[in-house]
Design a protein around this motif. Structure first.
Motif, PDB file in Angstrom:
ATOM      1  N   ALA A  10       0.831  -1.211   0.000  1.00  0.00           N
ATOM      2  CA  ALA A  10       0.000   0.000   0.000  1.00  0.00           C
ATOM      3  C   ALA A  10       0.861   1.254   0.000  1.00  0.00           C
ATOM      4  O   ALA A  10       0.586   2.227  -0.723  1.00  0.00           O
ATOM      5  CB  ALA A  10      -0.931  -0.011   1.212  1.00  0.00           C
ATOM      6  N   ILE A  11       1.912   1.255   0.808  1.00  0.00           N
ATOM      7  CA  ILE A  11       2.795   2.419   0.871  1.00  0.00           C
ATOM      8  C   ILE A  11       3.457   2.678  -0.476  1.00  0.00           C
ATOM      9  O   ILE A  11       3.445   3.805  -0.994  1.00  0.00           O
ATOM     10  CB  ILE A  11       3.880   2.217   1.955  1.00  0.00           C
ATOM     11  CG1 ILE A  11       3.289   2.493   3.332  1.00  0.00           C
ATOM     12  CG2 ILE A  11       5.063   3.144   1.726  1.00  0.00           C
ATOM     13  CD1 ILE A  11       4.293   2.392   4.436  1.00  0.00           C
ATOM     14  N   ILE A  13       2.608   1.778  -3.459  1.00  0.00           N
ATOM     15  CA  ILE A  13       1.667   2.191  -4.502  1.00  0.00           C
ATOM     16  C   ILE A  13       1.333   3.670  -4.356  1.00  0.00           C
ATOM     17  O   ILE A  13       1.359   4.439  -5.339  1.00  0.00           O
ATOM     18  CB  ILE A  13       0.384   1.341  -4.449  1.00  0.00           C
ATOM     19  CG1 ILE A  13       0.676  -0.087  -4.919  1.00  0.00           C
ATOM     20  CG2 ILE A  13      -0.713   1.971  -5.311  1.00  0.00           C
ATOM     21  CD1 ILE A  13      -0.509  -1.026  -4.794  1.00  0.00           C
ATOM     22  N   MET A  14       1.027   4.108  -3.132  1.00  0.00           N
ATOM     23  CA  MET A  14       0.676   5.509  -2.921  1.00  0.00           C
ATOM     24  C   MET A  14       1.853   6.435  -3.219  1.00  0.00           C
ATOM     25  O   MET A  14       1.693   7.478  -3.852  1.00  0.00           O
ATOM     26  CB  MET A  14       0.193   5.719  -1.483  1.00  0.00           C
ATOM     27  CG  MET A  14      -1.136   5.059  -1.167  1.00  0.00           C
ATOM     28  SD  MET A  14      -2.489   5.708  -2.178  1.00  0.00           S
ATOM     29  CE  MET A  14      -2.533   7.402  -1.626  1.00  0.00           C
ATOM     30  N   VAL A  15       3.033   6.063  -2.760  1.00  0.00           N
ATOM     31  CA  VAL A  15       4.220   6.874  -3.044  1.00  0.00           C
ATOM     32  C   VAL A  15       4.483   6.895  -4.550  1.00  0.00           C
ATOM     33  O   VAL A  15       4.842   7.938  -5.116  1.00  0.00           O
ATOM     34  CB  VAL A  15       5.439   6.324  -2.285  1.00  0.00           C
ATOM     35  CG1 VAL A  15       6.721   7.037  -2.734  1.00  0.00           C
ATOM     36  CG2 VAL A  15       5.257   6.514  -0.787  1.00  0.00           C
ATOM     37  N   VAL A  17       2.269   6.635  -6.967  1.00  0.00           N
ATOM     38  CA  VAL A  17       1.294   7.541  -7.588  1.00  0.00           C
ATOM     39  C   VAL A  17       1.737   8.987  -7.425  1.00  0.00           C
ATOM     40  O   VAL A  17       1.680   9.786  -8.372  1.00  0.00           O
ATOM     41  CB  VAL A  17      -0.109   7.327  -6.974  1.00  0.00           C
ATOM     42  CG1 VAL A  17      -1.074   8.415  -7.448  1.00  0.00           C
ATOM     43  CG2 VAL A  17      -0.653   5.958  -7.348  1.00  0.00           C
ATOM     44  N   GLY A  18       2.195   9.343  -6.224  1.00  0.00           N
ATOM     45  CA  GLY A  18       2.685  10.700  -6.005  1.00  0.00           C
ATOM     46  C   GLY A  18       3.874  11.020  -6.887  1.00  0.00           C
ATOM     47  O   GLY A  18       3.971  12.125  -7.445  1.00  0.00           O
ATOM     48  N   ASN A 108      -0.285   3.854   8.716  1.00  0.00           N
ATOM     49  CA  ASN A 108      -0.475   3.065   7.504  1.00  0.00           C
ATOM     50  C   ASN A 108       0.391   1.815   7.444  1.00  0.00           C
ATOM     51  O   ASN A 108       0.122   0.905   6.662  1.00  0.00           O
ATOM     52  CB  ASN A 108      -0.243   3.923   6.247  1.00  0.00           C
ATOM     53  CG  ASN A 108       1.062   4.689   6.307  1.00  0.00           C
ATOM     54  OD1 ASN A 108       1.394   5.293   7.328  1.00  0.00           O
ATOM     55  ND2 ASN A 108       1.812   4.682   5.235  1.00  0.00           N
ATOM     56  N   PRO A 202      -2.949   9.068   3.207  1.00  0.00           N
ATOM     57  CA  PRO A 202      -2.680   9.073   1.764  1.00  0.00           C
ATOM     58  C   PRO A 202      -2.105  10.399   1.288  1.00  0.00           C
ATOM     59  O   PRO A 202      -1.258  10.426   0.386  1.00  0.00           O
ATOM     60  CB  PRO A 202      -4.046   8.790   1.128  1.00  0.00           C
ATOM     61  CG  PRO A 202      -5.041   9.111   2.179  1.00  0.00           C
ATOM     62  CD  PRO A 202      -4.380   8.807   3.484  1.00  0.00           C
ATOM     63  N   LEU A 205       1.569  10.390   2.054  1.00  0.00           N
ATOM     64  CA  LEU A 205       2.276   9.484   1.145  1.00  0.00           C
ATOM     65  C   LEU A 205       2.400  10.070  -0.255  1.00  0.00           C
ATOM     66  O   LEU A 205       3.449   9.957  -0.904  1.00  0.00           O
ATOM     67  CB  LEU A 205       1.552   8.136   1.095  1.00  0.00           C
ATOM     68  CG  LEU A 205       1.617   7.291   2.374  1.00  0.00           C
ATOM     69  CD1 LEU A 205       0.714   6.076   2.264  1.00  0.00           C
ATOM     70  CD2 LEU A 205       3.049   6.859   2.662  1.00  0.00           C
ATOM     71  N   LEU A 206       1.330  10.699  -0.733  1.00  0.00           N
ATOM     72  CA  LEU A 206       1.399  11.352  -2.045  1.00  0.00           C
ATOM     73  C   LEU A 206       2.406  12.494  -2.031  1.00  0.00           C
ATOM     74  O   LEU A 206       3.179  12.668  -2.986  1.00  0.00           O
ATOM     75  CB  LEU A 206       0.016  11.875  -2.437  1.00  0.00           C
ATOM     76  CG  LEU A 206      -1.036  10.822  -2.822  1.00  0.00           C
ATOM     77  CD1 LEU A 206      -2.399  11.493  -3.031  1.00  0.00           C
ATOM     78  CD2 LEU A 206      -0.621  10.083  -4.091  1.00  0.00           C
ATOM     79  N   GLN A 271       6.020   9.320   7.263  1.00  0.00           N
ATOM     80  CA  GLN A 271       6.053  10.384   6.262  1.00  0.00           C
ATOM     81  C   GLN A 271       5.614  11.733   6.838  1.00  0.00           C
ATOM     82  O   GLN A 271       5.847  12.770   6.231  1.00  0.00           O
ATOM     83  CB  GLN A 271       5.155  10.007   5.066  1.00  0.00           C
ATOM     84  CG  GLN A 271       5.801   9.073   4.066  1.00  0.00           C
ATOM     85  CD  GLN A 271       5.936   7.659   4.594  1.00  0.00           C
ATOM     86  OE1 GLN A 271       5.087   7.184   5.340  1.00  0.00           O
ATOM     87  NE2 GLN A 271       6.995   6.973   4.207  1.00  0.00           N
TER      88      GLN A 271
END
Length: 310
Positions: A10-11, A13-15, A17-18, A108, A202, A205-206, A271
């Motif tokens: 999950a981490i 993927i979110m990072v 995307v950012g 998270n 989120p 993370l982004l 983060q």
């Protein structure tokens, strides 16, 4: 280990995307700073307030509070001493470095690992409340006093007034007061706060992913390598070892309890530290690189702890 894999997936993927948003410029030139300010001024205060007014504060008073909180404060203080005496850093950079070396990613990553690996989410609650009720206010008060040029010239008054203008401190204090008084807010008020608070993790993370755009980790001449190495070693080696020692010989914990305390201490830098560094414009590279390196290092670290203690 499914909880570890799930949490880290999950981490990343979110990072990721950012990072892609930053590479494509989809959110504009100042997206990282704007998103960091949104997390700092809106979503994190809302998350703290909602969490506290819906939580029984008695859960914080446990052995985990002393073990996790004590080890975090000790490691952060050790970083500050070494960085001050040997590296000659000033106070704002000391605060960010201390947080990078001891502020655990308790939401998270901590929550899924507590549920799936430790089979008990209660282990993470005292640490989470310690960080938002005690650790963050102390660090933010120090940053307000030293990193922002808005003092009145009266040190004592500034020490009292400035922290009370910080949105995260305000959210935490308000939540504690309402929870302690036993007040129950209407659902119409809680629901939007919950929605805003849900953006915090989120969003952080982004923002972290956006900060990696065009960044060269450990770049010579730009990255404070000694600071990053110090923070990383303290976070991934000293903090789990100190926690193990305190839990085993200070509180005579064994078996699953000892395993859980050590795993929690091996979680990477949160983060949130990057968000704080961005807000105060101090130690941003230190916070970013330490968060990334400890996130990668915590995967084998937790695996080794599980192999030795589980």
């Amino acid at each position: 280990m499914s909880g570890v894999v799930s949490g880290f997936t999950a981490i990343f993927i979110m990072v990721g995307v950012g990072f892609l948003l930053g590479r494509t410029g989809a959110l504009g030139e100042h997206a990282h700073e704007v998103l960091s300010r949104l997390v700092f001024f809106v979503s994190t205060p809302a998350l703290l307030f909602y969490s506290l007014v819906t939580t029984d504060l008695s859960t914080i008073f446990s052995a985990t509070l002393v073990i996790a909180g004590g080890s975090a404060l000790a490691v952060g203080a050790l970083y500050a001493v070494v960085a001050k005496v040997i590296l000659r850093r000033d106070t704002p950079d000391l605060v960010i470095g201390a947080l990078a070396s001891s502020y655990v990613n308790s939401v998270n990553l901590g929550v899924p690992i507590a549920i799936f690996v430790l089979d008990d989410a209660s282990f993470i609650a005292p640490l989470l409340l310690f960080q938002i009720l005690i650790y963050s206010p102390i660090a933010l008060a120090a940053l307000d006093m030293t990193a922002l040029e808005r003092g009145t010239g009266h040190p004592f008054r500034d020490a009292v007034v400035l922290p009370l203008t910080n949105p995260i401190v305000i959210g935490g204090l308000a939540g504690v007061v309402i929870s302690a008084l036993g007040w129950h807010l209407p659902q119409a008020v809680l629901e939007p706060l919950k929605m805003l608070g849900n953006m915090s993790v989120p969003g952080a993370l982004l923002a972290f992913g956006l900060s990696l755009t065009g960044a060269a980790i450990f770049k010579k001449g730009e990255s404070p390598r000694r600071d990053i190495v110090l923070a990383t070693v303290l976070k991934m080696v000293a903090m789990p070892l100190l926690t193990y020692v305190i839990a085993r010989w200070g509180f005579h914990q064994t078996g699953h309890q000892l395993f859980a305390q050590t795993v929690i201490a091996a979680l990477p830098t949160a983060q949130n530290v990057v968000v704080y560094a961005t807000r105060y414009r101090r130690g941003q590279i230190l916070a970013r690189d330490t968060a990334l390196i400890t996130t990668l290092a915590s995967i084998p670290a937790i695996a080794i702890i599980a192999w030795l203690l589980a």
